[in-house]
Design a protein around this motif. Structure first.
Motif, PDB file in Angstrom:
ATOM      1  N   LEU A 281       1.083  -1.293   0.173  1.00 15.61           N
ATOM      2  CA  LEU A 281       0.074  -0.106   0.701  1.00 15.61           C
ATOM      3  C   LEU A 281       0.504   1.290   0.030  1.00 15.61           C
ATOM      4  N   ASP A 282       2.051   1.046   1.046  1.00 12.81           N
ATOM      5  CA  ASP A 282       2.462   2.271   0.963  1.00 12.81           C
ATOM      6  C   ASP A 282       4.106   2.154  -0.048  1.00 12.81           C
ATOM      7  N   GLU A 283       3.814   1.769  -1.329  1.00 12.25           N
ATOM      8  CA  GLU A 283       5.287   1.464  -2.300  1.00 12.25           C
ATOM      9  C   GLU A 283       6.019   1.582  -1.322  1.00 12.25           C
ATOM     10  N   ASP A 284       6.916   1.137  -0.460  1.00 11.67           N
ATOM     11  CA  ASP A 284       8.327   0.728   0.569  1.00 11.67           C
ATOM     12  C   ASP A 284       8.456  -0.330   0.081  1.00 11.67           C
ATOM     13  N   GLY A 285       8.246  -1.371  -0.782  1.00 11.43           N
ATOM     14  CA  GLY A 285       8.179  -2.650  -0.414  1.00 11.43           C
ATOM     15  C   GLY A 285       8.287  -4.215  -0.052  1.00 11.43           C
ATOM     16  N   ASP A 286       8.026  -3.667   0.488  1.00  9.85           N
ATOM     17  CA  ASP A 286       6.805  -5.396   1.108  1.00  9.85           C
ATOM     18  C   ASP A 286       5.073  -4.874   1.711  1.00  9.85           C
ATOM     19  N   LEU A 287       4.642  -5.668   1.755  1.00 11.13           N
ATOM     20  CA  LEU A 287       3.585  -5.976   2.234  1.00 11.13           C
ATOM     21  C   LEU A 287       2.703  -5.573   2.948  1.00 11.13           C
ATOM     22  N   GLU A 288       1.916  -4.779   3.245  1.00 11.58           N
ATOM     23  CA  GLU A 288       0.609  -4.697   4.081  1.00 11.58           C
ATOM     24  C   GLU A 288      -0.796  -5.591   3.729  1.00 11.58           C
ATOM     25  N   LEU A 289      -1.361  -5.527   4.738  1.00 14.61           N
ATOM     26  CA  LEU A 289      -2.585  -6.804   4.605  1.00 14.61           C
ATOM     27  C   LEU A 289      -4.211  -5.422   5.204  1.00 14.61           C
ATOM     28  N   PHE A 290      -4.897  -5.935   4.351  1.00 10.84           N
ATOM     29  CA  PHE A 290      -5.993  -5.344   4.221  1.00 10.84           C
ATOM     30  C   PHE A 290      -6.658  -5.854   5.318  1.00 10.84           C
ATOM     31  N   VAL A 291      -7.998  -5.569   5.606  1.00  9.92           N
ATOM     32  CA  VAL A 291      -8.975  -7.277   6.195  1.00  9.92           C
ATOM     33  C   VAL A 291      -9.853  -6.203   6.300  1.00  9.92           C
ATOM     34  N   GLY A 292     -11.099  -6.629   5.482  1.00 14.69           N
ATOM     35  CA  GLY A 292     -12.186  -6.279   5.628  1.00 14.69           C
ATOM     36  C   GLY A 292     -13.447  -6.913   6.761  1.00 14.69           C
ATOM     37  N   ASN A 293     -13.958  -6.713   7.635  1.00 10.25           N
ATOM     38  CA  ASN A 293     -14.450  -7.066   8.474  1.00 10.25           C
ATOM     39  C   ASN A 293     -16.140  -5.887   8.054  1.00 10.25           C
ATOM     40  N   MET A 296     -18.035  -4.350  11.283  1.00  7.53           N
ATOM     41  CA  MET A 296     -16.625  -3.174  12.373  1.00  7.53           C
ATOM     42  C   MET A 296     -15.849  -2.727  11.184  1.00  7.53           C
ATOM     43  N   ARG A 297     -15.197  -1.736  12.052  1.00  8.94           N
ATOM     44  CA  ARG A 297     -14.154  -1.178  11.159  1.00  8.94           C
ATOM     45  C   ARG A 297     -13.400  -1.965  10.772  1.00  8.94           C
ATOM     46  N   ASN A 298     -12.977  -1.596   9.416  1.00 13.15           N
ATOM     47  CA  ASN A 298     -11.946  -2.739   8.754  1.00 13.15           C
ATOM     48  C   ASN A 298     -10.009  -2.003   8.859  1.00 13.15           C
ATOM     49  N   PHE A 299      -9.562  -3.355   8.879  1.00 14.48           N
ATOM     50  CA  PHE A 299      -8.212  -3.408   9.722  1.00 14.48           C
ATOM     51  C   PHE A 299      -6.860  -2.669   8.339  1.00 14.48           C
ATOM     52  N   VAL A 300      -6.090  -2.462   8.190  1.00 17.47           N
ATOM     53  CA  VAL A 300      -5.225  -1.628   7.518  1.00 17.47           C
ATOM     54  C   VAL A 300      -4.158  -2.135   8.847  1.00 17.47           C
ATOM     55  N   TYR A 301      -3.166  -3.447   7.967  1.00 17.53           N
ATOM     56  CA  TYR A 301      -1.636  -4.055   8.737  1.00 17.53           C
ATOM     57  C   TYR A 301      -0.505  -2.840   7.877  1.00 17.53           C
ATOM     58  N   MET A 307       8.495  -9.548  10.452  1.00 16.70           N
ATOM     59  CA  MET A 307       7.260  -9.751  10.403  1.00 16.70           C
ATOM     60  C   MET A 307       6.477  -9.278  11.749  1.00 16.70           C
ATOM     61  N   ARG A 308       6.696  -7.914  11.214  1.00 11.74           N
ATOM     62  CA  ARG A 308       5.690  -7.662  12.455  1.00 11.74           C
ATOM     63  C   ARG A 308       4.995  -6.254  11.502  1.00 11.74           C
ATOM     64  N   PHE A 309       3.911  -5.920  12.080  1.00 11.22           N
ATOM     65  CA  PHE A 309       2.960  -4.589  11.203  1.00 11.22           C
ATOM     66  C   PHE A 309       2.425  -3.569  12.472  1.00 11.22           C
ATOM     67  N   ASP A 310       2.312  -2.745  11.994  1.00 11.68           N
ATOM     68  CA  ASP A 310       1.521  -1.331  12.979  1.00 11.68           C
ATOM     69  C   ASP A 310      -0.375  -1.362  12.152  1.00 11.68           C
ATOM     70  N   GLU A 311      -1.125  -1.341  12.456  1.00  2.00           N
ATOM     71  CA  GLU A 311      -2.759  -0.958  12.587  1.00  2.00           C
ATOM     72  C   GLU A 311      -3.250  -0.038  12.227  1.00  2.00           C
ATOM     73  N   LEU A 316      -5.462   6.032   7.330  1.00  2.00           N
ATOM     74  CA  LEU A 316      -5.073   5.121   6.180  1.00  2.00           C
ATOM     75  C   LEU A 316      -6.654   5.956   5.101  1.00  2.00           C
ATOM     76  N   GLY A 317      -7.579   5.488   5.709  1.00  2.00           N
ATOM     77  CA  GLY A 317      -8.583   6.732   5.472  1.00  2.00           C
ATOM     78  C   GLY A 317      -9.253   4.879   4.392  1.00  2.00           C
ATOM     79  N   LEU A 318      -8.943   3.758   5.100  1.00  2.78           N
ATOM     80  CA  LEU A 318      -9.833   3.176   5.234  1.00  2.78           C
ATOM     81  C   LEU A 318     -10.244   2.073   6.004  1.00  2.78           C
ATOM     82  N   ALA A 319     -10.389   2.850   7.389  1.00  2.00           N
ATOM     83  CA  ALA A 319     -11.276   1.537   8.557  1.00  2.00           C
ATOM     84  C   ALA A 319     -12.937   2.467   7.882  1.00  2.00           C
ATOM     85  N   SER A 320     -13.393   3.075   7.630  1.00  2.00           N
ATOM     86  CA  SER A 320     -15.035   3.290   6.843  1.00  2.00           C
ATOM     87  C   SER A 320     -15.214   3.854   5.469  1.00  2.00           C
TER      88      SER A 320
END
Length: 576
Positions: A281-293, A296-301, A307-311, A316-320
Motif C-alpha cells: 500500500l505504501d510502495e516501500d517494497g513490502d506487503l501490507e494487509l487489508f482486512v475487511g470486517n 466493525m471497521r476495517n483493519f490495515v496492517y 514480521m511485525r505490523f502496525d494497525e 489511511l482512510g480505509l477503516a470506514s
C-alpha cells in the motif's frame, strides 16, 4: 453480512416489525411490488457487446453444489462459497477446485476439475475422480506453493479445523496429481470459524506466509437461539455473537508458526472478519494487509519489517466509508484507477448500503470516491460478495463485476426490498467514471445466490473468463467474448517466475508497463473476489509500440525489461 443501522425514515417500521428485538441487518425498506426485485436498466446504461457467455454446463462443470432445500439453521450455512483456480498438474493451465458447501443436512462434497481447453480447442473442463479429505464446513481458499516444491497447493479456511491440501502424485498413478490434507503436520489445523485467507511473503524471505481471517465463535452443538427480525424468525448473527481474533503464520521451511501476538496483529480487537488481501500500500517494497470486517471497521496492517505490523486503517482512510459508517466488507478488489501507481480498493457490502470505492492519493489518506466514480446508482438492493476488476471489454481500461445474493431466504429477504437470488452487476469504465453496463446481457439475466468468484484467461484466447460460485447451486463459468472478433492480441499477460522459492509468482508484486507517455500498474493478486483464488498473471493492453516492464517484488527486488510491440505473453524470470 453485517448489522446495519437503518435509515431514519425506517426506524419506526423496523422497531415495530422486530417487536423491540435488535435485527441482525439494516434494511432498505419493504418492497412495494415484485417490480422492485427485477433488474432495471439504468437510463445511462452503456450499450456494448456482451462481455461473457455462461457455459458452465456445456464446459463440463455440471451441478457441483449441494442442493439441500432446508432453510439454514445457523449463520455458518450461508457464509461459504470459495473457489480456487490453480495449476494442479503443472501443464500451465489453471484447473478448478470447488470444495462444496456444508449444511446440517449433508457434508460438503468437493469437486476437482482438470482444464482441458488447450486439448479441445474450446473452454472445457473434466471432472477428476479423486478422494479428497475436506472439512465439513469449508469457507475460503488460497492457492500457493506451501512447501516450496514447485507445485501449487491449497489452504482451506473452515469452521472447525482448517485444511492444508498439498499437491502430491496420485497413489498408483505417478503421472496424475491429487490433494492431501497435511494441516495437522505443518501447524495449520487451527480450529475456529476461518472465513478467508491470503498467502504472501510477509517477511521477505521468499516463502509464503499465511494470514487467516476468522469470523465469530459458534458452537454447532449449542446454537444460539433464533431472533425475530422484520416479523420473521431467523438465525442469529453476527451481532450478539462473539467475534474471533485473526491468526498470522510464519512459514519456517515448510512448517508454520503462529506469530499473532509477536507480529502485532494480536493488539487489534477480535473482529467479525470476512476478507483479506495483501498488497504494497505504501510502495516501500513490502506487503501490507487489508482486512475487511463485518459490522466493525476495517483493519490495515502496515508492514514494519521482521514480521511485525502496525494497525493504521483510520489514518489511511480505509477503516470506514466517507460517512464514518462501519460496513460489511465482503468482496475486495484492487487496481489503480487514477494512475498514481498506488492501489485503489473496491469493497462490496450488505443491502441498504452502497458498495465502497477507496481511491488512493499520493502521500495522503485514501478517499471514498464511490459517488463521483458512478458506483452508487446500483448495488443498494443487493447483498454484495465477490467483486473483480478486469478489462472485460478489451478497451484498455479495467471494468468491474460484482456477484450478489442474500443471506436470508425469500420469506425474510422480500420484506427487506430484495430477494435471495440476485443478478450480477457490471460497470464499464468510461473515462474517470464507471457506467452501469449490460443490463439486458444474457449472462446477467439469470438470478442466483452468488458468493465467490475468480478471474483468469482459462482458454488462452486473450480475454478474461470468470468462474463464480452460488449458494446451494451450480458453479457458473463465464467465457470471455470480447476477443472473439479481435484480429490482434488484445492483452499482454505477464506472469512472474522465481522457481527456487515458494513465492514463485511474486504474490503482491507491483508490475508497471510503460509505453510512450502511458504508464499502467497492476498487482499480482491471486486472492480475489470473495474467499477465492484466481490467476497469478496480470494483464495489460497489448503494446502497439516499444514498451518496458518494471517488476517490484515483495522482498524489494526490482527487475526491468523491454517488451516487443504486439506481445501477448511474457514470463519474468528471476534467478536466485
Amino acid at each position: 453480512m453485517r448489522a446495519h443501522q437503518a435509515p431514519p425514515y425506517l426506524l419506526l417500521l423496523l422497531l415495530a416489525a422486530a417487536c423491540g428485538s435488535e435485527g441482525p441487518n439494516g434494511t432498505p425498506g419493504p418492497a412495494t411490488s415484485s417490480e422492485a426485485l427485477q433488474p432495471v436498466a439504468p437510463a445511462d446504461a452503456k450499450p456494448e457487446p456482451a462481455w461473457f457467455h455462461e457455459v458452465g454446463a456445456t464446459a463440463g462443470l455440471g451441478a457441483s453444489r449441494s442442493m439441500s432445500a432446508d432453510e439454514p439453521r445457523a449463520i455458518v450455512e450461508v457464509k461459504g462459497g470459495g473457489l480456487a483456480l490453480f495449476d494442479l498438474d503443472g501443464d500451465g493451465d489453471l484447473d478448478l477446485f470447488d470444495p462444496g458447501q456444508g449444511s446440517f443436512a449433508e457434508a460438503a462434497v468437493p469437486r476437482l476439475f482438470e482444464n482441458r481447453s488447450s486439448d479441445e480447442g474450446r473452454l472445457a473442463f473434466r471432472a477428476l475422480e479423486r478422494y479428497l479429505s475436506m472439512p465439513h464446513w469449508p469457507m475460503g481458499l488460497a492457492a500457493g506453493d506451501l512447501d516450496g516444491d514447485g507445485a501449487s497447493d491449497l489452504f482451506v479456511s473452515a469452521h472447525g479445523a482448517n485444511a492444508a491440501l498439498y499437491n502430491r502424485p496420485l497413489e498408483g498413478d505417478a503421472s496424475a496429481r491429487t490433494l492431501v490434507d497435511r494441516a495437522a503436520e505443518v501447524g495449520l489445523a487451527h480450529e475456529g470459524f476461518g472465513m478467508a485467507a491470503v498467502l504472501a511473503d510477509l517477511d521477505g524471505d521468499g516463502d509464503l506466509d499465511l494470514y487467516l481471517v476468522n469470523y465469530l465463535q459458534l458452537d454447532l452443538e449449542d446454537l444460539p437461539p433464533d431472533i425475530e427480525f422484520v416479523g420473521q424468525r431467523i438465525f442469529a448473527g453476527p451481532l450478539g455473537l462473539t467475534p474471533e481474533a485473526d491468526v498470522i503464520y510464519e512459514n519456517l521451511d515448510g512448517s508454520f508458526k503462529d506469530r499473532s501476538f509477536r507480529s502485532g496483529i494480536g493488539v487489534a480487537p477480535p473482529s467479525f472478519g470476512l476478507g483479506v488481501t495483501a498488497v504494497d500500500l505504501d510502495e516501500d517494497g513490502d506487503l501490507e494487509l487489508f482486512v475487511g470486517n463485518d459490522s466493525m471497521r476495517n483493519f490495515v496492517y502496515v508492514n514494519a519489517g521482521g514480521m511485525r505490523f502496525d494497525e493504521r486503517a483510520m489514518e489511511l482512510g480505509l477503516a470506514s466509508n466517507a460517512d464514518g459508517r462501519e460496513q460489511a466488507t465482503m468482496g475486495i478488489a484492487g487496481t489503480d484507477l487514477n494512475d498514481d501507481g498506488y492501489i485503489d480498493l473496491f469493497t462490496t457490502n450488505f443491502a441498504a448500503d452502497t458498495n465502497t470505492l477507496f481511491v488512493s492519493r499520493v502521500d495522503r489518506p485514501w478517499r471514498d470516491r464511490t459517488a463521483p466514480m458512478g458506483l452508487t446508482a446500483t448495488g443498494r438492493a443487493q447483498v454484495g460478495w465477490a467483486s473483480v476488476f478486469g478489462d472485460f471489454d478489451l478497451d484498455g481500461d479495467e471494468d468491474l463485476v460484482a456477484f450478489n445474493g442474500h443471506t436470508y431466504p425469500d420469506r425474510v429477504a422480500l420484506r427487506l426490498g430484495s430477494a435471495n437470488r440476485q443478478e450480477p452487476l457490471a460497470w464499464a469504465r468510461d473515462g474517470k467514471r464507471f457506467t452501469a453496463a449490460q443490463a439486458d446481457a444474457a449472462w446477467r439475466t439469470e438470478l442466483f445466490c452468488g458468493r465467490g468468484a475468480a478471474r483468469a484467461d482459462l482458454d488462452g484466447d486473450g480475454d478474461l473468463d470468470l468462474v463464480a460460485s452460488a449458494w446451494r447451486d451450480r458453479v457458473r463459468l463465464y467465457e470471455g467474448a470480447a476477443a472473439d472478433d479481435s484480429p490482434t492480441p488484445p492483452q499482454l499477460a505477464v506472469q512472474l517466475d522465481r522457481p527456487a522459492v515458494g513465492d514463485r509468482f511474486g504474490f503482491g508484486a507491483r508490475v508497471t508497463l510503460t509505453e510512450g507517455d502511458t504508464t499502467t500498474t497492476r498487482w499480482v493478486q491471486p486472492t480475489m473476489g470473495f474467499q477465492s483464488s484466481g490467476t497469478p498473471a496480470v494483464h495489460f493492453p497489448a503494446p502497439t509500440g516499444p514498451a518496458s516492464l518494471r517488476v517490484a517484488w515483495p522482498d524489494g527486488e526490482v527487475q526491468e525489461l523491454s517488451i516487443e510491440p504486439g506481445s501477448s505473453k511474457t514470463r519474468v524470470h528471476r534467478p536466485d
